[in-house]
Design a protein around this motif. Structure first.
Motif, mmCIF file in Angstrom:
data_model
loop_
_atom_site.group_PDB
_atom_site.id
_atom_site.type_symbol
_atom_site.label_atom_id
_atom_site.label_comp_id
_atom_site.label_asym_id
_atom_site.label_seq_id
_atom_site.Cartn_x
_atom_site.Cartn_y
_atom_site.Cartn_z
ATOM 1 N N PHE A 1 -28.039 -13.173 -43.312
ATOM 2 C CA PHE A 1 -27.823 -12.154 -44.338
ATOM 3 C C PHE A 1 -26.937 -11.021 -43.829
ATOM 4 N N PHE A 2 -27.180 -10.563 -42.605
ATOM 5 C CA PHE A 2 -26.488 -9.385 -42.091
ATOM 6 C C PHE A 2 -25.248 -9.686 -41.248
ATOM 7 N N LYS A 3 -25.148 -10.897 -40.685
ATOM 8 C CA LYS A 3 -24.017 -11.202 -39.809
ATOM 9 C C LYS A 3 -22.704 -11.024 -40.565
ATOM 10 N N PHE B 1 -28.239 5.308 -55.366
ATOM 11 C CA PHE B 1 -28.654 4.963 -54.008
ATOM 12 C C PHE B 1 -30.071 4.388 -53.971
ATOM 13 N N ALA B 2 -30.928 4.814 -54.881
ATOM 14 C CA ALA B 2 -32.271 4.231 -54.949
ATOM 15 C C ALA B 2 -32.186 2.755 -55.338
ATOM 16 N N ASN B 3 -31.325 2.454 -56.292
ATOM 17 C CA ASN B 3 -31.120 1.069 -56.701
ATOM 18 C C ASN B 3 -30.580 0.235 -55.544
ATOM 19 N N SER B 4 -29.614 0.779 -54.815
ATOM 20 C CA SER B 4 -29.030 0.058 -53.677
ATOM 21 C C SER B 4 -30.050 -0.111 -52.554
ATOM 22 N N GLY B 5 -30.885 0.899 -52.354
ATOM 23 C CA GLY B 5 -31.925 0.794 -51.333
ATOM 24 C C GLY B 5 -32.889 -0.332 -51.628
ATOM 25 N N PHE B 6 -33.261 -0.479 -52.902
ATOM 26 C CA PHE B 6 -34.165 -1.572 -53.254
ATOM 27 C C PHE B 6 -33.470 -2.915 -53.092
ATOM 28 N N GLU B 7 -32.181 -2.976 -53.401
ATOM 29 C CA GLU B 7 -31.456 -4.235 -53.221
ATOM 30 C C GLU B 7 -31.415 -4.647 -51.759
ATOM 31 N N LEU B 8 -31.219 -3.683 -50.875
ATOM 32 C CA LEU B 8 -31.228 -3.978 -49.442
ATOM 33 C C LEU B 8 -32.595 -4.500 -49.015
ATOM 34 N N LEU B 9 -33.647 -3.861 -49.524
ATOM 35 C CA LEU B 9 -35.011 -4.308 -49.232
ATOM 36 C C LEU B 9 -35.227 -5.732 -49.736
ATOM 37 N N ALA B 10 -34.722 -6.019 -50.932
ATOM 38 C CA ALA B 10 -34.851 -7.356 -51.495
ATOM 39 C C ALA B 10 -34.128 -8.380 -50.640
ATOM 40 N N GLY B 11 -32.938 -8.018 -50.158
ATOM 41 C CA GLY B 11 -32.185 -8.932 -49.301
ATOM 42 C C GLY B 11 -32.933 -9.268 -48.030
ATOM 43 N N ILE B 12 -33.580 -8.271 -47.431
ATOM 44 C CA ILE B 12 -34.350 -8.508 -46.204
ATOM 45 C C ILE B 12 -35.521 -9.444 -46.485
ATOM 46 N N GLY B 13 -36.263 -9.168 -47.549
ATOM 47 C CA GLY B 13 -37.414 -10.004 -47.870
ATOM 48 C C GLY B 13 -37.035 -11.426 -48.225
ATOM 49 N N VAL B 14 -36.012 -11.583 -49.062
ATOM 50 C CA VAL B 14 -35.606 -12.918 -49.513
ATOM 51 C C VAL B 14 -35.059 -13.743 -48.358
ATOM 52 N N PHE B 15 -34.185 -13.172 -47.544
ATOM 53 C CA PHE B 15 -33.571 -13.972 -46.478
ATOM 54 C C PHE B 15 -34.486 -14.190 -45.287
ATOM 55 N N ALA B 16 -35.428 -13.296 -45.068
ATOM 56 C CA ALA B 16 -36.443 -13.576 -44.045
ATOM 57 C C ALA B 16 -37.250 -14.801 -44.454
ATOM 58 N N ALA B 17 -37.603 -14.874 -45.751
ATOM 59 C CA ALA B 17 -38.353 -16.029 -46.261
ATOM 60 C C ALA B 17 -37.501 -17.300 -46.234
#
Length: 513
Positions: A208-210, A262-278
């Motif tokens: 996700f982050f690379k 920025f709140a919307n973008s912050g949640f999207e970043l959180l979603a990306g971490i959760g989804v790609f970790a899974a």
């Protein structure tokens, strides 16, 4: 005429705006868009798009609603008369169409929240979704009768939305968002915390982050960033104009826009971490690359995630329930905001009570949504969603910005209004973005979309050129796709022709300068 509703607090407005922006797309679309467009490198065009299009348009719509104190059609009418009013109605009818099928997706998420506790989907999660849950018809265009398992939760979704909207802005929408948004954040944080502790999570996060910096030279990546920002922030839906019309006269518009963006973008970043970790965990269990399991949309949420839950070493049911509950909460806050656009528009135009407008608007939307609870509902939903999004929202945004910036020349008026009441002052950068950057990028997007759909130049997963979207027949594309997009425009023109109620126009509750 009823006195215009008003938010109880600034926090109530911000939570409602964030609740509208944070929807299903943040969870099941953004992570994959970022992944396939350069991973960590995608955050460069993403941030640039946020600052040059997303937040500038948010400020513009917040200012319009706040200055003219009305629903989208009323605000456009007060700005420049009948020649502008139709844009507001266009946004409203796009929102109306979206509300009819958006509610059904929330109903699916409700079902899956319950299914999670005993892993009712079994091992064949795709077969379970399309067979057991949706009982999907074989041919697109056939309704095939209702699916009771979808119809019942769909009715529950509409009951919840009706109760919230019927209670009004302060006691309904604001109160609901004060409960739902903090709950959503806590619930999804639990999902993320569990996901990052799974074996292989690091593999997914690396994918996700690379950063693939070579992607930054690809113009389609920048267009993808602008496209996602545009669809993610609920701009051009008529939502933000409506919500900001309920703000007190002394409100920090510019700051509110930055917080929302920025709140919307912050949640999207959180979603990306959760989804790609899974997804990293799933790839590790299957001994395949993350690319082989990464997906987006309905497939990610209702096929891939149940597979991930199946493979988890512990707390399977709880993890699944929390994930699908987050979809329900995100969906409900967005659905309420979408419905509010036409509730406010009809109430303003015809000077009827809010409660009567709720009964008419939500009732009609609920009835039409029954089509998506049939065996052929997924096909109808897919076509309607594609065309109303691509040729509704994107087109409205392009025309809205061009008309306000170049035809009606209202940017200086909006700048002065916002600067009078905001801590962060607008300047040349804001007007430059709206006059040049946003129209150019959106124009490029629309040209590409028209070329693809009119010339039927879609590509399949292997890069082969195919015909219509998803290979649907011409008849189905026209009856369930193009016709939906055209309906929104025609309905907008018809409603513009109707005369405004004199009580509405005689109201002095707005800045006439």
């Amino acid at each position: 005429m009823e006195q215009r509703s008003q938010w109880g607090t600034r926090a109530g407005f911000v939570l409602a705006a964030v609740g509208s922006a944070v929807g299903l797309g943040n969870i099941w679309r953004f992570p994959y868009v970022a992944y396939e467009n350069g991973g960590g490198a995608f955050f460069i065009p993403y941030l640039f798009a946020l600052l040059t299009a997303g937040i500038p348009i948010l400020i513009m719509e917040f200012t319009m609603g706040h200055k003219y104190r009305g629903s989208a059609p009323l605000s456009f009418f007060r700005m420049s008369g009948k020649k502008a009013e139709w844009i507001g109605w266009w946004g409203i009818f796009v929102s109306f169409v979206i509300s009819t099928y958006y509610a059904v997706i929330i109903a699916w998420a409700m079902k899956y929240t319950i299914y999670s506790f005993n892993l009712a989907w079994g091992t064949d999660t795709a077969g379970f979704l399309f067979g057991d849950v949706l009982n999907l018809a074989e041919t697109p265009g056939q309704a095939g009768g209702f699916v009771p398992g979808i119809l019942i939760p769909l009715l529950l979704v509409w009951v919840i939305a009706f109760i919230i909207l019927f209670a009004g802005v302060k006691r309904g929408i604001e109160l609901a968002n004060r409960i739902f948004i903090p709950t959503l954040v806590v619930v999804f944080l639990l999902v993320v915390l569990r996901a990052v502790t799974l074996e292989g999570a690091a593999l997914g996060l690396d994918a996700f982050f690379k950063p693939d910096l070579s992607k930054l030279a690809d113009p389609t990546v920048w267009v993808a960033a602008y496209g996602h920002i545009f669809f993610s922030l609920s701009i051009a839906f008529a939502i933000m104009i409506t919500y900001s019309s309920y703000l007190p006269k002394k409100s920090d518009i510019t700051n509110n826009a930055f917080i929302t963006g920025f709140a919307n973008s912050g949640f999207e970043l959180l979603a990306g971490i959760g989804v790609f970790a899974a997804l990293g965990f799933m790839a590790t269990q299957a001994n395949v690359a993350v690319a082989d399991v990464a997906s987006a949309g309905v497939g990610l949420a209702f096929v891939v995630f149940p597979q991930i839950v199946n493979e988890m070493p512990g707390m399977n049911g709880l993890f699944g329930a929390l994930f699908f509950l987050s979809l329900v909460l995100a969906g409900l806050t967005s659905l309420v905001s979408i419905c509010e656009t036409y509730i406010a528009g009809v109430s303003d135009k015809f000077n009827i009570s809010r409660r009567r407008s709720v009964i008419i608007g939500v009732g009609l939307s609920a009835v039409i949504s029954l089509l998506f609870a049939t065996r052929g509902g997924l096909f109808f939903l897919d076509a309607a969603d594609y065309f109303i999004n691509q040729f509704g929202i994107a087109a409205i945004g392009l025309i809205e910005v061009i008309l306000i910036a170049w035809v009606f020349r209202k940017l200086d008026v909006f700048e002065n209004h916002a600067n009078e009441i905001s801590d962060i002052r607008l300047g040349g950068w804001w007007k430059f973005c709206l006059r040049f950057i946003t129209p150019i990028v959106l124009g490029y997007m629309m040209f590409g979309l028209l070329k693809i759909n009119l010339l039927k130049q879609h590509k399949d997963g292997e890069g082969n050129v195919i015909g219509n979207y998803e290979g649907y027949s011409d008849a189905f594309i026209w009856t369930s796709g193009w016709s939906v997009a055209i309906f929104a425009i025609v309905a907008a023109v018809i409603f513009t022709i109707f005369k405004w109620n004199s009580n509405t126009l005689n109201s002095s509750d707005y800045d006439k300068r």
